[in-house]
Design a protein around this motif. Structure first.
Motif, short mmCIF file in Angstrom:
data_model
loop_
_atom_site.label_atom_id
_atom_site.label_comp_id
_atom_site.label_asym_id
_atom_site.label_seq_id
_atom_site.Cartn_x
_atom_site.Cartn_y
_atom_site.Cartn_z
N THR A 286 11.31 106.93 11.92
CA THR A 286 10.77 105.63 11.54
C THR A 286 10.42 105.56 10.06
O THR A 286 10.02 104.51 9.58
CB THR A 286 9.51 105.31 12.36
OG1 THR A 286 8.49 106.28 12.05
CG2 THR A 286 9.80 105.33 13.86
N GLY A 287 10.56 106.68 9.36
CA GLY A 287 10.18 106.71 7.96
C GLY A 287 8.81 107.34 7.77
O GLY A 287 8.51 107.84 6.68
N HIS A 288 7.96 107.33 8.81
CA HIS A 288 6.66 107.99 8.79
C HIS A 288 6.71 109.17 9.77
O HIS A 288 7.33 109.06 10.84
CB HIS A 288 5.53 107.04 9.22
CG HIS A 288 4.99 106.23 8.10
ND1 HIS A 288 5.66 105.18 7.55
CD2 HIS A 288 3.80 106.34 7.41
CE1 HIS A 288 4.94 104.64 6.58
NE2 HIS A 288 3.82 105.33 6.47
N PRO A 289 6.06 110.27 9.44
CA PRO A 289 6.06 111.39 10.40
C PRO A 289 5.21 111.03 11.62
O PRO A 289 4.09 110.52 11.49
CB PRO A 289 5.44 112.54 9.60
CG PRO A 289 4.67 111.88 8.49
CD PRO A 289 5.38 110.60 8.18
N VAL A 290 5.77 111.29 12.79
CA VAL A 290 5.11 110.96 14.05
C VAL A 290 5.09 112.21 14.93
O VAL A 290 6.13 112.87 15.10
CB VAL A 290 5.84 109.81 14.77
CG1 VAL A 290 5.24 109.59 16.16
CG2 VAL A 290 5.76 108.53 13.95
N LEU A 291 3.93 112.50 15.50
CA LEU A 291 3.78 113.61 16.43
C LEU A 291 3.45 113.04 17.80
O LEU A 291 2.40 112.43 17.99
CB LEU A 291 2.66 114.55 15.97
CG LEU A 291 2.39 115.77 16.86
CD1 LEU A 291 3.60 116.69 16.91
CD2 LEU A 291 1.16 116.53 16.37
N SER A 292 4.36 113.18 18.74
CA SER A 292 4.19 112.61 20.09
C SER A 292 3.96 113.75 21.09
O SER A 292 4.84 114.62 21.25
CB SER A 292 5.42 111.80 20.49
OG SER A 292 5.61 110.72 19.62
N MET A 293 2.79 113.77 21.74
CA MET A 293 2.48 114.75 22.79
C MET A 293 1.58 114.11 23.83
O MET A 293 0.96 113.07 23.59
CB MET A 293 1.78 115.98 22.20
CG MET A 293 2.60 116.77 21.21
SD MET A 293 1.85 118.36 20.78
CE MET A 293 0.28 117.86 20.10
N LYS A 294 1.46 114.80 24.99
CA LYS A 294 0.54 114.31 26.00
C LYS A 294 -0.89 114.39 25.46
O LYS A 294 -1.23 115.30 24.70
CB LYS A 294 0.67 115.14 27.28
CG LYS A 294 2.01 114.90 27.97
CD LYS A 294 2.11 115.70 29.26
CE LYS A 294 3.45 115.45 29.95
NZ LYS A 294 3.59 116.22 31.20
N LEU A 295 -1.69 113.44 25.90
CA LEU A 295 -3.04 113.32 25.36
C LEU A 295 -3.82 114.61 25.54
O LEU A 295 -4.59 115.02 24.65
CB LEU A 295 -3.74 112.14 26.04
CG LEU A 295 -5.16 111.82 25.58
CD1 LEU A 295 -5.41 110.32 25.62
CD2 LEU A 295 -6.20 112.52 26.47
N GLN A 296 -3.65 115.33 26.68
CA GLN A 296 -4.43 116.54 26.95
C GLN A 296 -4.15 117.65 25.95
O GLN A 296 -4.97 118.53 25.75
CB GLN A 296 -4.12 117.04 28.38
CG GLN A 296 -4.80 116.22 29.47
CD GLN A 296 -4.03 114.94 29.78
OE1 GLN A 296 -2.98 114.70 29.22
NE2 GLN A 296 -4.60 114.11 30.67
N LEU A 297 -2.98 117.60 25.25
CA LEU A 297 -2.66 118.63 24.27
C LEU A 297 -3.42 118.42 22.96
O LEU A 297 -3.45 119.31 22.11
CB LEU A 297 -1.16 118.64 23.98
CG LEU A 297 -0.27 119.05 25.15
CD1 LEU A 297 1.20 118.98 24.77
CD2 LEU A 297 -0.61 120.50 25.60
N PHE A 298 -4.03 117.24 22.81
CA PHE A 298 -4.83 116.95 21.61
C PHE A 298 -6.31 117.32 21.81
O PHE A 298 -7.10 117.21 20.87
CB PHE A 298 -4.72 115.48 21.24
CG PHE A 298 -3.39 115.09 20.63
CD1 PHE A 298 -3.17 115.20 19.26
CD2 PHE A 298 -2.36 114.64 21.44
CE1 PHE A 298 -1.95 114.85 18.72
CE2 PHE A 298 -1.14 114.29 20.90
CZ PHE A 298 -0.93 114.39 19.53
N PHE A 299 -6.72 117.74 23.09
CA PHE A 299 -8.12 118.13 23.30
C PHE A 299 -8.49 119.25 22.34
O PHE A 299 -7.70 120.16 22.07
CB PHE A 299 -8.32 118.62 24.74
CG PHE A 299 -8.23 117.52 25.78
CD1 PHE A 299 -8.28 116.18 25.43
CD2 PHE A 299 -8.12 117.85 27.13
CE1 PHE A 299 -8.20 115.19 26.39
CE2 PHE A 299 -8.03 116.86 28.10
CZ PHE A 299 -8.07 115.53 27.73
N GLY A 300 -9.67 119.19 21.84
CA GLY A 300 -10.16 120.23 20.94
C GLY A 300 -9.81 120.01 19.49
O GLY A 300 -10.26 120.77 18.63
#
Length: 835
Positions: free
Chosen positions: A747-761
């Motif tokens: 998209t021109g911008h860096p995007v990190l897509s993961m399941k929400l639970q992987l962002f805990f902490g």
């Protein structure tokens, strides 16, 4: 000797003393006199000393003791030349050829007694080129300067220079029917300043104006075509005008074809119908100019706008159209197009109705449209083919830029004319006239036709070359586009004007007898005159040697011919192909010989086959006459063709894997956010220089070679040696909680897509090259839940609503109250508990 008739009581008589005084004092004058005032007839007689000019003199008195001059009057048209001479001779009570004579191409009436000679501007130019001093001439009158004919402009420039260098005693008068006096007084200026301007009052006869536009919407003129319905409307208005007003009618139409059509439509009238245009014989022209026992309707082109009075006319019906020159310099297609007449031209035409008494004008357009028309006509020098002018200037010996022209010729038109003349051998590379060019200039034809006459005589015989050249030069063509049939018709009809021109041209070349047939003779002369118009059939049309498509009218006798020598064609604005107006079939071998042929290696991208095509092509100009495959084409030409294919079809021709596309997206991000030394990897940049495709590019010969190129490996050629793509735009990104994922740069911008639970902490999302990465948080099924660049704010705010909704939908997955302190996981609660 019988006394001459009384001088006509015309307004110009009041201005003649001032005119003579101005010429005697400065040698020049500009005579501004509206139509019908007598400037064309009485002024030359007065300047020659043949009539009394003192205002107190009795009517008809002829000067006995005034010094007489020999006056040359230049008219832009043959018809006006003959008519003016006849009228002046009648005023003196003499026959043409005595003290008043004339010369037009192919006809001369003069004697040792001639003091006023009326000539066409073409004849004047030939005399100037033969001897710039004009021996035996005391004064030149350039009539109808306002019409801005190219030959009049040229003659004016030559005469001004002749007066400055060779003949300071040569008088020069510019006569104009309009008020554009400043232009001419400035051109004729001398040491004492601008030339004197002498004006004459117009005729005072009232003229009623009628606006008569068509009631229905009609097609506007297209090239040489005029809507037949509009011509029917003009015919209808002629009938209305004859019913409403008295006197003879003068009807203005754009060309001979329209005149013939309207003449047919008016046959029911109880009037004599006369046609007045350049192709009409002199005897028919004379009949059109004479008042008869019956009422007359004279159908005329713009040759009747000025210079002459058609006796008896009290009605003018104006179609409001004019034929003007137009040139496609790039394709060598000079011709004519039909356009609305200017307001000045319409006023000139209207003036014809009031020359002898009160009259009426019927204009076949609306008053509102009239206000939108151009004020003045376009000068010839701005729109015409300048080949003949450029040759005349070369023979004269003065650079075009130094000529005292009323308006500068366009640089592009001069360049096109010079290219033509160099090809004809008429001028050298420095623009100077060659011996051959001087021979061509003396022929009294357009340089193309002069070349065809001179070279054609050696090929087909002088008589037939002269006949075809006369046919082309006089525009004696009739209906249809088969010029060969029209030539044969001319022979049987014994057209006097054409026969006189044939004799004149035959005298201009050595007598050569050849046994060429008519077909070969006509094709040869036309091809020599217009080699770029030789054409070969290609599909549903012909392609000319000049690169233009051409078509013929439906049902044309030419439609079955493979090769044509085209004498006349016009290409209307917006049309891809030119319409053939006159042509003859030509043998292919003769076409190749006259135009010339060459071999060319063509290696091109074939859009239909979607691959490289390599051929050896035989070309006749721009015509692809024959071709054969090339087994081992030039590698450079092959690569150029492949690059055309890439540009035509896009970089998709290469082997783009998903990994290669992602690499290009990362490099595009580096170029956009970091800049130098990261290169642009957009389509335009990658197609501009294919060097990045090496070493595959230099070995490529076909489309399949492009398809085998591994784009990802090729892109590595563009990564700067000093940079590390993985460090600048990493494929994967690790969070502070230890989790990592693939970064999407599409998209021109860096995007990190993961399941929400992987962002805990995690409470923050790292940056890449200074750009904040955007996190796409997904539900357990991989569907988008939220987008954020600030995790800490998300946990404290929107997460509460997300948790509330997701606990009910996905109860087996962890949804802690404090996600910032929780452990990241991809598992369900059961797996986390070890169950």
């Amino acid at each position: 000797m019988p006394q001459p008739p009384a001088l006509p009581d015309l307004p110009i008589r009041e201005s003649l003393p001032a005119l003579l005084e101005a010429v005697a004092r400065t040698g020049t004058a500009v005579l501004a006199a509206p139509p019908g005032t007598g400037k064309t007839t009485l002024a030359p007689l007065a300047l020659a000393g043949l009539i009394e000019t003192a205002t107190g003199a009795g009517p008809g008195q002829v000067t006995r003791d005034m010094p007489q001059r020999r006056v040359l009057v230049a008219e832009p048209r043959r018809l006006a030349t003959r008519a003016a001479a006849s009228r002046m001779a009648a005023i003196l009570g003499e026959q043409v050829g005595e003290r008043v004579g004339f010369q037009i191409r192919g006809e001369t009436r003069r004697s040792a007694a001639t003091r006023v000679e009326v000539v066409t501007t073409g004849v004047l130019l030939n005399r100037l080129l033969a001897d710039p001093e004009l021996p035996g001439v005391d004064l030149v009158v350039l009539d109808e300067c306002h019409e801005r004919h190219l030959e009049t402009d040229t003659a004016c420039a030559f005469l001004i220079e002749s007066r400055q260098i060779l003949r300071p005693d040569l008088g020069l008068v510019a006569a104009s029917a309009t008020a554009d006096v400043a232009l001419w007084t400035g051109l004729l200026a001398g040491d004492e300043g601008p030339a004197p301007a002498i004006a004459s009052e117009p005729m005072r006869h009232p003229v009623a104006m009628h606006w008569a536009p068509p009631r229905e919407r009609l097609s506007p003129p297209d090239g040489m075509r005029v809507d037949p319905k509009f011509l029917g409307h003009v015919s209808h208005i002629v009938g209305r005008a004859l019913d409403a007003d008295a006197g003879d009618a003068l009807v203005f139409l754009p060309g001979a074809a329209e005149i013939r059509r309207v003449a047919e439509q008016l046959r029911h009238l109880d009037s004599d119908i006369h046609q007045l245009h350049g192709s009409v014989s002199p005897s028919d022209q004379d009949r059109a100019m004479r008042v008869g026992e019956r009422r007359r309707v004279v159908l005329a082109t713009d040759i009747a706008e000025s210079s002459l009075t058609v006796p008896g006319v009290r009605i003018v019906v104006d179609a409001g159209l004019v034929r003007r020159p137009v040139v496609d310099h790039a394709r060598g297609l000079p011709g004519l197009t039909t356009a609305p007449a200017s307001r000045a031209a319409a006023d000139q035409r209207a003036g014809r109705a009031g020359r002898e008494g009160p009259g009426a004008v019927w204009r076949c357009w609306s008053e509102a449209e009239h206000t939108r028309r151009a004020a003045q006509p376009v000068p010839d020098v701005a729109a015409a083919d300048l080949t003949a002018f450029r040759l005349q200037a070369a023979c004269w010996g003065t650079p075009v830029a130094d000529l005292a022209m009323p308006g500068p010729p366009p640089a592009g038109a001069i360049e096109a004319a010079e290219a033509t003349l160099i090809a004809l051998g008429a001028i050298d590379e420095h623009g100077a006239a060659t011996d051959r060019g001087r021979v061509l200039a003396k022929a009294g034809l357009h340089p193309r036709l002069a070349r065809a006459l001179v070279d054609g005589a050696a090929r087909v015989g002088s008589e037939k070359a002269a006949e075809v050249a006369a046919l082309l030069g006089l525009d004696k063509r009739g209906k249809g586009d088969d010029l060969l049939a029209q030539w044969r018709q001319l022979r049987t009809s014994r057209d006097r004007r054409w026969e006189h021109e044939v004799k004149r041209l035959a005298r201009a070349v050595p007598r050569i007898d050849r046994q060429a047939g008519d077909d070969e003779a006509a094709a040869t002369v036309i091809a020599l005159a217009f080699p770029e118009r030789v054409a070969k059939r290609a599909g549903g049309q012909w392609r000319t040697a000049g690169g233009t498509g051409a078509v013929c009218a439906e049902g044309s006798a030419l439609s079955g011919s493979e090769w044509l020598a085209i004498a006349d064609a016009d290409r209307s604005p917006g049309r891809a192909a030119a319409m053939i107006r006159a042509a003859v079939p030509i043998d292919g071998d003769l076409a190749r010989e006259l135009v010339g042929e060459r071999r060319e290696q063509r290696v091109e991208w074939d859009r239909e086959r979607r691959d490289v095509a390599a051929r050896s092509v035989r070309l006749v100009g721009a015509i692809e006459d024959a071709a054969r495959p090339i087994e081992d084409p030039d590698p450079e030409l092959v690569r150029a063709a492949l690059l055309d294919g890439l540009r035509d079809e896009g970089l998709g021709l290469l082997g783009w894997s998903a990994s290669a596309r992602r690499m290009r997206e990362r490099m595009a991000f580096c170029h956009r956010e970091v800049g130098d030394p990261w290169p642009d990897v957009g389509d335009a940049a990658l197609l501009a220089d294919p060097a990045w495709l090496e070493p595959w590019w230099s070995r490529a010969r076909r489309r399949r070679d492009l398809e085998r190129i591994v784009a990802e490996e090729a892109l590595k050629n563009l990564v700067p040696w000093s940079e590390d793509l993985e460090k600048t735009a990493p494929r994967r990104l690790r969070l502070h909680n230890g989790m990592e994922g693939t970064v999407d740069y599409s998209t021109g911008h860096p995007v990190l897509s993961m399941k929400l639970q992987l962002f805990f902490g995690a409470t923050a999302i790292p940056r890449i090259a200074g750009v904040q990465v955007q996190a796409h948080l997904l539900d357990p099924a991989g569907r988008p839940l939220a987008v954020t660049s600030d995790l800490e704010s998300f946990w404290k705010g929107p997460y509460g609503q997300v948790r509330k909704e997701m606990r009910g939908r996905y109860p087996k997955h962890p949804w802690p109250e404090d996600p910032a302190a929780a452990e990241p996981t991809a598992w369900t609660n059961r797996r986390l508990r070890g169950g």
